[in-house]
Design a protein around this motif. Structure first.
Motif, short mmCIF file in Angstrom:
data_model
loop_
_atom_site.label_atom_id
_atom_site.label_comp_id
_atom_site.label_asym_id
_atom_site.label_seq_id
_atom_site.Cartn_x
_atom_site.Cartn_y
_atom_site.Cartn_z
N ARG A 77 -1.74 1.74 6.87
CA ARG A 77 -3.00 1.27 6.86
C ARG A 77 -3.10 0.06 7.87
O ARG A 77 -4.17 -0.09 8.09
N ARG A 95 -3.30 -9.69 1.48
CA ARG A 95 -3.55 -8.77 0.40
C ARG A 95 -2.85 -7.48 0.60
O ARG A 95 -2.36 -6.84 -0.17
N MET A 155 -3.40 1.89 -5.38
CA MET A 155 -4.70 1.64 -5.50
C MET A 155 -5.22 0.36 -4.85
O MET A 155 -6.32 0.29 -4.19
N MET A 156 -4.18 -0.69 -5.02
CA MET A 156 -4.52 -2.20 -4.19
C MET A 156 -4.60 -1.59 -2.64
O MET A 156 -5.27 -2.24 -1.83
N LEU A 158 -5.28 1.21 -1.22
CA LEU A 158 -6.30 1.96 -0.68
C LEU A 158 -7.64 0.92 -0.69
O LEU A 158 -8.76 1.64 -0.07
N ASN A 159 -7.90 -0.01 -1.33
CA ASN A 159 -8.96 -0.69 -1.41
C ASN A 159 -8.90 -1.93 -0.65
O ASN A 159 -10.01 -2.84 -0.61
#
Length: 161
Positions: A77, A95, A155-156, A158-159
């Motif tokens: 990512r 993040r 989830m974190m 991917l967001n």
């Protein structure tokens, strides 16, 4: 740009990926070691139980795999693995770091706890072999929390962005 020329944000994100892999892996190493120590004692007495001992020993190793998956997902990512990395702010790096922490911490701790349960389950196998699967179920209860940590990290990640 080389991997060692990352900005502060990138370095923080890389630190998170590294901790996800290392802490979950270290927890799995400790957990599988605990189960392996218990298993060797049983195998000295009854080598025919090797298959069941091996299953109980392998179960705490899954958290290390979860950490590796999150580490790779984080690096992908961030663009580190495919060469598309661009400078990121400290906030964005934090993040990525924060997204890696659920599996780093949850995976590391749950792997050791699961190793202890697996070692106890090997005692069940030694004394009442017909009930060894009950010990395996107890190990899977601990696995549930490692899976929750994995899902939280996914989830974190991917967001972000």
């Amino acid at each position: 740009m080389g991997i060692f020329e990352l900005t502060t944000g990138g370095a923080i994100g890389m630190l998170g990926a590294g901790l996800a892999v290392c802490l979950a892996g270290a927890g799995s190493a400790r957990g599988t070691g605990l189960a392996g120590e218990a298993g060797t004692g049983l195998l000295c007495e009854d080598p025919s139980k090797f298959g069941k001992v091996m299953i109980l020993q392998v179960i705490p190793g899954t958290q290390g795999l979860y950490g590796l998956v999150i580490g790779f997902l984080c690096l992908m990512r961030m663009g580190v693995l495919n060469g598309t990395y661009v400078d990121m702010s400290l906030q964005e790096g934090l993040r990525y770091f924060a997204a890696c922490m659920p599996i780093a911490i949850g995976g590391g701790i749950s792997a050791v706890a699961q190793g202890r349960v697996a070692a106890g389950s090997i005692n069940i196998l030694a004394r009442q072999p017909e009930h060894w699967s009950k010990g395996m179920v107890l190990c899977i209860v601990v696995e549930f929390y490692a899976i929750l940590s994995l899902l939280a990290s996914i989830m974190m990640l991917l967001n972000i962005g």
